[in-house]
Design a protein around this motif. Structure first.
Motif, short mmCIF file in Angstrom:
data_model
loop_
_atom_site.label_atom_id
_atom_site.label_comp_id
_atom_site.label_asym_id
_atom_site.label_seq_id
_atom_site.Cartn_x
_atom_site.Cartn_y
_atom_site.Cartn_z
N PRO A 79 0.79 -1.23 0.00
CA PRO A 79 0.00 0.00 0.00
C PRO A 79 0.83 1.28 0.00
N ASP A 80 1.92 1.33 0.74
CA ASP A 80 2.68 2.57 0.81
C ASP A 80 3.34 2.92 -0.51
N ARG A 81 3.67 1.93 -1.30
CA ARG A 81 4.18 2.21 -2.64
C ARG A 81 3.09 2.83 -3.51
N LEU A 82 1.87 2.33 -3.35
CA LEU A 82 0.76 2.90 -4.12
C LEU A 82 0.52 4.35 -3.75
N ARG A 83 0.67 4.69 -2.47
CA ARG A 83 0.43 6.08 -2.05
C ARG A 83 1.30 7.06 -2.84
N ASN B 184 -3.37 -0.51 -15.70
CA ASN B 184 -2.11 -1.05 -15.18
C ASN B 184 -1.47 -2.08 -16.10
N CYS B 185 -2.00 -2.23 -17.32
CA CYS B 185 -1.55 -3.33 -18.18
C CYS B 185 -1.67 -2.91 -19.64
N LYS B 186 -0.62 -3.21 -20.42
CA LYS B 186 -0.66 -2.95 -21.86
C LYS B 186 -0.12 -4.19 -22.58
N PRO B 187 -0.97 -5.23 -22.72
CA PRO B 187 -0.52 -6.41 -23.46
C PRO B 187 -0.32 -6.09 -24.93
N ALA B 188 0.55 -6.84 -25.55
CA ALA B 188 0.89 -6.58 -26.95
C ALA B 188 -0.33 -6.66 -27.85
N GLU B 189 -1.30 -7.51 -27.48
CA GLU B 189 -2.46 -7.73 -28.34
C GLU B 189 -3.52 -6.63 -28.22
N ASP C 209 -0.38 3.44 -15.67
CA ASP C 209 0.81 3.39 -14.82
C ASP C 209 1.32 1.95 -14.82
N ARG C 210 2.33 1.71 -15.62
CA ARG C 210 2.89 0.37 -15.80
C ARG C 210 3.47 -0.20 -14.51
N SER C 211 3.98 0.66 -13.66
CA SER C 211 4.67 0.18 -12.46
C SER C 211 3.73 -0.24 -11.34
N LEU C 212 2.42 -0.15 -11.55
CA LEU C 212 1.49 -0.63 -10.54
C LEU C 212 1.50 -2.14 -10.41
N LEU C 213 1.92 -2.85 -11.48
CA LEU C 213 1.75 -4.30 -11.49
C LEU C 213 2.93 -4.97 -12.18
N GLY C 214 3.42 -6.03 -11.58
CA GLY C 214 4.37 -6.93 -12.22
C GLY C 214 3.69 -8.24 -12.52
N ALA D 27 7.94 -8.59 -14.03
CA ALA D 27 8.88 -7.97 -13.09
C ALA D 27 9.21 -8.98 -12.00
N SER D 28 10.46 -9.00 -11.62
CA SER D 28 10.89 -9.81 -10.49
C SER D 28 10.42 -9.18 -9.19
N CYS D 29 10.22 -10.01 -8.18
CA CYS D 29 9.83 -9.48 -6.87
C CYS D 29 10.90 -8.58 -6.27
N SER D 30 12.10 -8.66 -6.80
CA SER D 30 13.17 -7.77 -6.32
C SER D 30 13.04 -6.35 -6.86
N ASP D 31 12.11 -6.12 -7.77
CA ASP D 31 11.90 -4.78 -8.33
C ASP D 31 11.07 -3.95 -7.36
N TRP D 32 11.76 -3.18 -6.53
CA TRP D 32 11.06 -2.44 -5.48
C TRP D 32 10.25 -1.27 -6.03
N THR D 33 10.38 -0.96 -7.32
CA THR D 33 9.58 0.12 -7.90
C THR D 33 8.16 -0.31 -8.22
N ARG D 34 7.87 -1.61 -8.19
CA ARG D 34 6.52 -2.09 -8.50
C ARG D 34 5.65 -2.07 -7.24
N VAL D 35 4.40 -1.70 -7.45
CA VAL D 35 3.43 -1.65 -6.35
C VAL D 35 2.92 -3.04 -6.01
N SER D 36 2.84 -3.93 -6.99
CA SER D 36 2.28 -5.26 -6.74
C SER D 36 2.88 -6.27 -7.71
N PHE D 37 2.73 -7.55 -7.34
CA PHE D 37 3.20 -8.67 -8.15
C PHE D 37 2.11 -9.74 -8.18
#
Length: 324
Positions: free
Chosen positions: A200-204, A219-224, A281-286, A293-303
């Motif tokens: 949650p604090d990342r989302l804030r 939060n998502c832009k699939p190629a299709e 916002d692409r970084s809301l979701l891995g 995105a790997s779980c090590s990507d601290w810039t993502r709000v969720s996985f």
């Protein structure tokens, strides 16, 4: 969320708990983990890291449920109270009883993780089960109708995906949330799937610039897909957006042939019909079906998705390690 002050506060809090919610200030859930106490949240992430380092220097050991005392870190840290108030998040999950979704939300409750680190929360389920206990009493979900749903196959980013045609379930869930009314005490309403590792604090940090806006997030832009979409593992709606939805939801229910839709498709189509603004916002979701995105990507709000307990908490802890 919080109950009214004075003599009615305890009674109000008990009513919130009986409906499956709890104000965050009643939790002892601070420390240098994914959900940070309000007094030190609002600086940049670098400031958060420096505070955690300062705690180590003075010999504090926050732990998962500890709270760093402000005074012990000195006057310079206390000065952070001059930062603006962070956005308030009301977070919900819909979990089927008797399976892995129930196991996940109970474990999240016990760890004060995911939606249970928001300012207010509600769990909705197909049947009653005990989420856990606080000093104020037991916490239970709100029970809603959850019929069995069908799926259909689609391709996202070259991967086969089974999409649940669950619009009806979540229309009922949103009706229950509106009737419950707690969302109106918060700036943003966030729907989180039980198998989404969410901070949650990342989302804030992402919603803070949009105070007062009529807005939902893609939060998502699939190629299709020619345009960004809402992927249902994490949905973010402003207070104003939910006001507009509450006043006009019947237009959406009658205006679309939604019986074969996913709930995210229904909500995005409804928000667009009602003139609510949107932002990608692409970084809301891995998620590999959107943007891996790997779980090590601290810039993502969720996985997403992490459907097993061990995998879920492995991801949670890996992501937290990157923020320390």
């Amino acid at each position: 969320a919080g109950a009214a002050g004075g003599a009615g506060a305890a009674e109000g809090a008990e009513q919130l708990l009986s409906r499956g919610s709890s104000p965050q200030q009643d939790w002892d859930d601070g420390g240098c983990r994914g959900s940070l106490p309000r007094w030190r949240y609002l600086g940049p992430l670098l400031v958060v890291a420096l505070l955690c380092a300062a705690a180590a220097v003075v010999g504090l050991s926050p732990g998962r449920r500890g709270r760093l005392p402000v005074a012990s870190l000195g006057a310079k840290v206390v000065a952070m109270e001059n930062f603006p108030t962070p956005p308030s998040l009301f977070c919900i999950s819909v979990a089927r009883a008797g399976g892995t979704e129930q196991d996940l939300v109970v474990a999240q409750f016990n760890q004060r993780a995911s939606i249970f680190a928001c300012d207010g929360f509600t769990v909705l389920s197909s049947a009653a089960f005990l989420l856990g206990r606080t000093d104020l009493g037991e916490v239970w979900p709100i029970v809603i109708p959850m019929p069995n749903v069908s799926t259909h196959a689609e391709v996202m980013n070259g991967q086969q995906k089974r999409t649940y045609l669950n619009a009806q379930t979540f229309i009922s869930a949103w009706d229950a949330i509106l009737e419950d009314g707690q969302l109106w005490m918060h700036d943003w309403t966030v729907k989180v799937d039980p198998d989404t590792v969410f901070f949650p604090d990342r989302l804030r940090l992402h919603v803070m610039p949009h105070k007062g806006a009529s807005l939902y997030f893609q939060n998502c832009k699939p190629a299709e897909s020619p345009t960004p979409i809402v992927f249902g593992s994490l949905e973010v709606y402003s207070h104003k957006a939910m006001e507009i939805y509450a006043a006009n939801k019947e237009r959406c229910k009658s205006g679309f042939q939604w019986s074969g839709w996913s709930e995210a498709q229904f909500m995005q189509s409804c928000m667009d019909l009602l003139g609510v603004g949107h932002q990608f916002d692409r970084s809301l979701l891995g998620d590999s079906r959107c943007d891996a995105a790997s779980c090590s990507d601290w810039t993502r709000v969720s996985f997403h998705p992490y459907k097993e307990l061990d995998g879920y908490f492995d991801c949670l802890h890996e992501s937290l390690r990157q923020t320390l």
